[in-house]
Design a protein around this motif. Structure first.
Motif, PDB file in Angstrom:
ATOM      1  N   GLU D 161      -6.637   5.144  -5.553  1.00 20.08           N
ATOM      2  CA  GLU D 161      -6.126   4.795  -4.234  1.00 20.08           C
ATOM      3  C   GLU D 161      -6.235   5.994  -3.316  1.00 20.08           C
ATOM      4  O   GLU D 161      -6.254   7.117  -3.776  1.00 20.08           O
ATOM      5  CB  GLU D 161      -4.640   4.366  -4.328  1.00 20.08           C
ATOM      6  CG  GLU D 161      -4.433   3.116  -5.166  1.00 20.08           C
ATOM      7  CD  GLU D 161      -4.839   1.831  -4.462  1.00 20.08           C
ATOM      8  OE1 GLU D 161      -5.044   1.865  -3.245  1.00 20.08           O
ATOM      9  OE2 GLU D 161      -4.967   0.815  -5.155  1.00 20.08           O
ATOM     10  N   GLN D 162      -6.283   5.722  -2.042  1.00 15.56           N
ATOM     11  CA  GLN D 162      -6.149   4.470  -1.364  1.00 15.56           C
ATOM     12  C   GLN D 162      -7.446   3.680  -1.459  1.00 15.56           C
ATOM     13  O   GLN D 162      -8.511   4.224  -1.161  1.00 15.56           O
ATOM     14  CB  GLN D 162      -5.804   4.712   0.115  1.00 15.56           C
ATOM     15  CG  GLN D 162      -4.450   5.353   0.321  1.00 15.56           C
ATOM     16  CD  GLN D 162      -4.225   5.807   1.749  1.00 15.56           C
ATOM     17  OE1 GLN D 162      -5.103   5.684   2.621  1.00 15.56           O
ATOM     18  NE2 GLN D 162      -3.065   6.378   2.025  1.00 15.56           N
ATOM     19  N   PHE D 163      -7.269   2.418  -1.839  1.00 15.57           N
ATOM     20  CA  PHE D 163      -8.380   1.472  -1.850  1.00 15.57           C
ATOM     21  C   PHE D 163      -8.237   0.698  -0.545  1.00 15.57           C
ATOM     22  O   PHE D 163      -7.227   0.029  -0.319  1.00 15.57           O
ATOM     23  CB  PHE D 163      -8.231   0.569  -3.069  1.00 15.57           C
ATOM     24  CG  PHE D 163      -9.342  -0.434  -3.303  1.00 15.57           C
ATOM     25  CD1 PHE D 163     -10.599  -0.292  -2.714  1.00 15.57           C
ATOM     26  CD2 PHE D 163      -9.133  -1.508  -4.158  1.00 15.57           C
ATOM     27  CE1 PHE D 163     -11.615  -1.218  -2.958  1.00 15.57           C
ATOM     28  CE2 PHE D 163     -10.148  -2.443  -4.414  1.00 15.57           C
ATOM     29  CZ  PHE D 163     -11.383  -2.295  -3.814  1.00 15.57           C
ATOM     30  N   GLN D 164      -9.242   0.799   0.340  1.00 19.11           N
ATOM     31  CA  GLN D 164      -9.067   0.272   1.702  1.00 19.11           C
ATOM     32  C   GLN D 164      -9.426  -1.214   1.789  1.00 19.11           C
ATOM     33  O   GLN D 164     -10.443  -1.610   2.350  1.00 19.11           O
ATOM     34  CB  GLN D 164      -9.847   1.123   2.696  1.00 19.11           C
ATOM     35  CG  GLN D 164      -9.363   2.568   2.771  1.00 19.11           C
ATOM     36  CD  GLN D 164      -7.891   2.714   3.138  1.00 19.11           C
ATOM     37  OE1 GLN D 164      -7.172   1.748   3.324  1.00 19.11           O
ATOM     38  NE2 GLN D 164      -7.433   3.953   3.218  1.00 19.11           N
ATOM     39  N   ILE D 165      -8.548  -2.002   1.221  1.00 20.89           N
ATOM     40  CA  ILE D 165      -8.683  -3.460   1.204  1.00 20.89           C
ATOM     41  C   ILE D 165      -7.496  -4.074   1.941  1.00 20.89           C
ATOM     42  O   ILE D 165      -6.469  -3.426   2.120  1.00 20.89           O
ATOM     43  CB  ILE D 165      -8.671  -3.993  -0.241  1.00 20.89           C
ATOM     44  CG1 ILE D 165      -7.502  -3.343  -1.038  1.00 20.89           C
ATOM     45  CG2 ILE D 165     -10.001  -3.745  -0.928  1.00 20.89           C
ATOM     46  CD1 ILE D 165      -7.256  -3.914  -2.411  1.00 20.89           C
ATOM     47  N   PRO D 166      -7.604  -5.337   2.389  1.00 21.29           N
ATOM     48  CA  PRO D 166      -6.395  -6.027   2.850  1.00 21.29           C
ATOM     49  C   PRO D 166      -5.434  -6.207   1.673  1.00 21.29           C
ATOM     50  O   PRO D 166      -5.886  -6.263   0.521  1.00 21.29           O
ATOM     51  CB  PRO D 166      -6.914  -7.401   3.305  1.00 21.29           C
ATOM     52  CG  PRO D 166      -8.385  -7.276   3.437  1.00 21.29           C
ATOM     53  CD  PRO D 166      -8.803  -6.203   2.484  1.00 21.29           C
ATOM     54  N   PRO D 167      -4.130  -6.286   1.944  1.00 22.39           N
ATOM     55  CA  PRO D 167      -3.199  -6.559   0.845  1.00 22.39           C
ATOM     56  C   PRO D 167      -3.672  -7.777   0.057  1.00 22.39           C
ATOM     57  O   PRO D 167      -3.909  -8.835   0.641  1.00 22.39           O
ATOM     58  CB  PRO D 167      -1.882  -6.866   1.553  1.00 22.39           C
ATOM     59  CG  PRO D 167      -2.002  -6.343   2.930  1.00 22.39           C
ATOM     60  CD  PRO D 167      -3.465  -6.297   3.253  1.00 22.39           C
ATOM     61  N   PRO D 168      -3.864  -7.632  -1.262  1.00 23.26           N
ATOM     62  CA  PRO D 168      -4.318  -8.803  -2.023  1.00 23.26           C
ATOM     63  C   PRO D 168      -3.280  -9.920  -2.025  1.00 23.26           C
ATOM     64  O   PRO D 168      -2.076  -9.677  -1.942  1.00 23.26           O
ATOM     65  CB  PRO D 168      -4.528  -8.253  -3.438  1.00 23.26           C
ATOM     66  CG  PRO D 168      -3.844  -6.945  -3.499  1.00 23.26           C
ATOM     67  CD  PRO D 168      -3.693  -6.435  -2.097  1.00 23.26           C
ATOM     68  N   ASP D 169      -3.751 -11.157  -2.125  1.00 27.20           N
ATOM     69  CA  ASP D 169      -2.841 -12.293  -2.272  1.00 27.20           C
ATOM     70  C   ASP D 169      -2.075 -12.160  -3.588  1.00 27.20           C
ATOM     71  O   ASP D 169      -0.881 -12.473  -3.646  1.00 27.20           O
ATOM     72  CB  ASP D 169      -3.631 -13.611  -2.307  1.00 27.20           C
ATOM     73  CG  ASP D 169      -4.300 -13.930  -0.990  1.00 27.20           C
ATOM     74  OD1 ASP D 169      -4.089 -13.190  -0.017  1.00 27.20           O
ATOM     75  OD2 ASP D 169      -5.043 -14.919  -0.938  1.00 27.20           O
ATOM     76  N   GLU D 170      -2.769 -11.732  -4.621  1.00 30.51           N
ATOM     77  CA  GLU D 170      -2.148 -11.547  -5.934  1.00 30.51           C
ATOM     78  C   GLU D 170      -2.684 -10.258  -6.537  1.00 30.51           C
ATOM     79  O   GLU D 170      -3.869  -9.967  -6.441  1.00 30.51           O
ATOM     80  CB  GLU D 170      -2.506 -12.705  -6.878  1.00 30.51           C
ATOM     81  CG  GLU D 170      -2.089 -14.070  -6.361  1.00 30.51           C
ATOM     82  CD  GLU D 170      -2.711 -15.213  -7.144  1.00 30.51           C
ATOM     83  OE1 GLU D 170      -1.965 -16.125  -7.528  1.00 30.51           O
ATOM     84  OE2 GLU D 170      -3.949 -15.204  -7.363  1.00 30.51           O
ATOM     85  N   LEU D 171      -1.790  -9.523  -7.164  1.00 32.64           N
ATOM     86  CA  LEU D 171      -2.171  -8.282  -7.839  1.00 32.64           C
ATOM     87  C   LEU D 171      -1.959  -8.518  -9.328  1.00 32.64           C
ATOM     88  O   LEU D 171      -0.858  -8.852  -9.763  1.00 32.64           O
ATOM     89  CB  LEU D 171      -1.285  -7.140  -7.329  1.00 32.64           C
ATOM     90  CG  LEU D 171      -1.504  -5.752  -7.905  1.00 32.64           C
ATOM     91  CD1 LEU D 171      -2.939  -5.264  -7.694  1.00 32.64           C
ATOM     92  CD2 LEU D 171      -0.516  -4.764  -7.273  1.00 32.64           C
ATOM     93  N   VAL D 172      -3.020  -8.383 -10.115  1.00 34.85           N
ATOM     94  CA  VAL D 172      -2.941  -8.717 -11.544  1.00 34.85           C
ATOM     95  C   VAL D 172      -2.937  -7.466 -12.416  1.00 34.85           C
ATOM     96  O   VAL D 172      -2.188  -7.386 -13.389  1.00 34.85           O
ATOM     97  CB  VAL D 172      -4.093  -9.667 -11.954  1.00 34.85           C
ATOM     98  CG1 VAL D 172      -3.930 -10.128 -13.392  1.00 34.85           C
ATOM     99  CG2 VAL D 172      -4.153 -10.881 -11.022  1.00 34.85           C
ATOM    100  N   PHE D 173      -3.764  -6.466 -12.071  1.00 37.27           N
ATOM    101  CA  PHE D 173      -3.837  -5.247 -12.877  1.00 37.27           C
ATOM    102  C   PHE D 173      -3.680  -4.008 -12.013  1.00 37.27           C
ATOM    103  O   PHE D 173      -4.200  -3.956 -10.902  1.00 37.27           O
ATOM    104  CB  PHE D 173      -5.190  -5.139 -13.603  1.00 37.27           C
ATOM    105  CG  PHE D 173      -5.491  -6.297 -14.502  1.00 37.27           C
ATOM    106  CD1 PHE D 173      -4.778  -6.486 -15.674  1.00 37.27           C
ATOM    107  CD2 PHE D 173      -6.499  -7.206 -14.176  1.00 37.27           C
ATOM    108  CE1 PHE D 173      -5.061  -7.565 -16.508  1.00 37.27           C
ATOM    109  CE2 PHE D 173      -6.784  -8.279 -15.007  1.00 37.27           C
ATOM    110  CZ  PHE D 173      -6.061  -8.462 -16.177  1.00 37.27           C
ATOM    111  N   ILE D 174      -2.996  -3.019 -12.566  1.00 38.65           N
ATOM    112  CA  ILE D 174      -2.947  -1.687 -11.952  1.00 38.65           C
ATOM    113  C   ILE D 174      -3.425  -0.693 -13.008  1.00 38.65           C
ATOM    114  O   ILE D 174      -2.943  -0.698 -14.141  1.00 38.65           O
ATOM    115  CB  ILE D 174      -1.521  -1.302 -11.497  1.00 38.65           C
ATOM    116  CG1 ILE D 174      -1.002  -2.273 -10.436  1.00 38.65           C
ATOM    117  CG2 ILE D 174      -1.491   0.131 -10.979  1.00 38.65           C
ATOM    118  CD1 ILE D 174       0.464  -2.014 -10.025  1.00 38.65           C
TER     119      ILE D 174
END
Lengths: 258, 258, 258, 258
Positions: D161-174
């Motif tokens: 990070e920072q990964f410059q994406i829109p906030p994901p609808d769902e976050l499955v893995f970190i």
């Protein structure tokens, strides 16, 4: 997993149907029976549907019943307060473990829904047999499968905003009412491993659960809410003393507080 | 609105500080006092900060105190079960009405947080004084104001996933721990009109609340969670018999059920 | 930060106002002028408002103008395709860096909005001067400040679902239309550090921007979208060869591909 | 619908494998071939898997191929700029219509992903063969099916990070990386009817696509992203002059602008 049917338990308060002729005329065996029949007809061999009602022992929701339930549907209205807290605890625990939950119409005020939402779940309502149009705002969602841009219910009880829920994870339907209100009528949330779907239509004095589109949405909802992951749900507080990677710090730790 | 200070109440369990020398050395007047001092220093005239603790009457959270509180911060650890349910009811009600809530560290297991989340809020933990790096993944969020890509805490108690919370509305920080875990360390939710911020750092045996970045985040959190809308919160069930638009249906309505 | 005004640039296509008497009668100096006047009246000394229009050189959006703009509002309708791509690039870059963006009414089809959304942003519409009720479904949101449960616009162009946008981060308003449609009329998204607010009302042949509630929402939107974090926005691909923690692996790395 | 296999097209840049011995040793037939083989083995008769690569005519993604593709997986790295814009247009259109898209590793910088996200999609990276632990933060999600609390990859390229994406609808893995970074490694979004899954692992100089857990996630991802709704996707601007409910206003409408 694919060959095993989805085990559905349709829960109903089942009081109005016994005390009010208007309701009994529409739902002679109870609303729960109509919902169960609809699911069996729409989903066939892919589901095994049982029912449970308020006045059965433990409201028909024993641990054994819940343990084999993949998706529970819930309709209640006038007797929310009669549902025993330990049954609510039990249902909540199963949802967190992965059981799907469909919350129907006036069950917005059920103990289990309020428990899972953390809010009061109030809304605006009017009983004037008015017209409702349900607009699909998320057409790629499995719960919308088979629907058009909107569908119509000619005579309904109105539910209007503000609906005091947490922001849904997904919004699938928004209702328009003849009298001027709108409502977030199809909403999903995840709690633990469990998927929750609130669906607005369903008043006891209208034949809503005989409507083909309503039945379609309920069938879609059951398939969507059925457990779809066997991943580990790590529950409770877990004191993991052995790290996965080396800790090189030399700081002294006072663990006397635990 | 702009000239009125934000009224903050810092709530602390305030037990470890009185029973354990390690903790008392770091926080001689209690963690709540350190947090309150930090907020006063960072936010100056824009806040008015009071404190309340578990062993005060009504835990220091009388209706009067809550009514004038804009933002409540909550730190508890070993005595969550001693918090009276009617105080939890009162706090929940105020959050829904718009009071901000900062939930700190071990308060993930507090009654009020679990009540508002609807989940069990468990997590993985380890007390090994390990290193933590907190990465900011939402740099435009007001809670991140003034921070870099990450900040570091040299010696902490670890909290790891899975953290059993509903998906946060916004994710601001993700922690890296030396021992191999990650954690959603800065999360926000909306419940009713209230804004909730969970912030992970804060163990009692480390001087976390003296850290400049932690204090900055708390100050930012207070400003973010302070009520920012006077819009009407429509509460409870509202039977609105008069429609806003004409209802032309001629369906007969049986309202005998209400 | 608190004493510096928010620098707003109100952008308008400014064509209909010059070519159509109906529009010119309502907005003699252009819609952008009416919007700018409203913001100045509602927000006073806390804003500094400029305007820019399509037919100015670089559409009035030079790098210099954008660099000093905190919040840009965008109204376009018939000439979206005339907006130069390099100006769109420039605006997008500034949004990602933190500039707020208010997208108004028919600007749903603007290049900049479609660029930031990644979808086609189409919708259903009808020009029949029908009645609109805008319901507030997120009363704690700063954009709703000062509003009631709903507000009304007597004569509007209708916009209906499906609105082909990504699911908004926050949904603030849902519209009801006399003719049977609903619409997500107040939506927010974050892109990079920038906050984006889409607000539906605003057709050129109705005096929408003179409406007190619409103006209130625009003023609230400007305050909400103004940059509120100075945190680092880490941009581009960053090859960070020096780790923050020791890497103990002995694996051979082939970096010949970079 | 249930008996028809999911039609998957695995797209690969397929350059490194032909120019670099290190890569060719791991993926003699190309990464796309390894991914396709994995899907066939894991999903059996339920999928029909084809491949396509950059240097084929139209990159192997003719309209005909896309029209029969239910899920497209995309791996690119050094030649993103060589992908023709009209092919990107075509893929985007199909995603909006409902085709699933799996975006793999360095495809974070692909034209199609940036197009759909509206952001720059940059990140922090390091090629040091370090250890990665992928933590599952959404165990009920179908993409997590079959996994434990975390899984490990011993030697990877780091993405931080920072990964410059829109906030994901769902976050499955970190992800946790040995060198100190974290990363949102499994993210989903909806665009139109299409489901998008970004999955981080996959560098060309490590045998990532032979890993059993990575393959499991890809198989889960394909099943999740496959179209699951036949609901109408209402596309484009739709001028609906006939209302669904009567409009009683007597306001004169000037439609000369359309």
């Amino acid at each position: 997993m694919d060959d095993e049917p989805i085990h559905v338990t349709v829960w109903g308060e089942y009081r109005h149907e016994q005390s009010h002729a208007t309701v009994a005329n529409i739902y002679p065996d109870g609303m729960h029976a109509a919902i169960a029949t609809g699911l069996r007809q729409d989903l066939g061999e892919t589901v095994e549907v049982g029912t449970a009602t308020l006045d059965e022992p433990e409201h028909g929701l024993t641990q054994k019943v819940l343990d084999r339930t993949d998706v529970l549907t819930w309709w209640g209205h006038a007797a929310h307060h009669e549902v025993a807290d330990d049954v609510v605890d039990r249902v909540q625990k199963r949802v967190l473990e992965g059981m799907g939950l469909l919350v129907l119409h006036s069950a917005h005020y059920s103990k289990i829904f309020r428990r899972l939402m953390g809010t009061e779940c109030g809304l605006r309502w009017r009983e004037a047999a008015e017209r409702e149009l349900l607009w699909c705002v998320n057409p790629g969602h499995p719960i919308a499968d088979g629907l058009g841009e909107y569908f119509e219910l000619p005579h309904v009880e109105m539910y209007g905003e503000q609906f005091q829920i947490p922001p849904p994870d997904e919004l699938v339907f928004i209702s328009w009412f003849e009298g001027g209100e709108v409502f977030r009528s199809g909403c999903t949330w995840t709690r633990g491993k469990g998927k929750i779907f609130y669906f607005r239509p369903g008043h006891e004095t209208f034949p809503i659960y005989h409507d083909v589109n309503v039945r379609r949405v309920l069938a879609n909802g059951v398939r969507w809410a059925a457990p779809s992951s066997s991943a580990i749900y790590a529950s409770g507080g877990r004191n993991i003393t052995t790290p996965l990677a080396p800790i090189t710090g030399d700081h002294e730790v006072d663990t006397s507080l635990h």
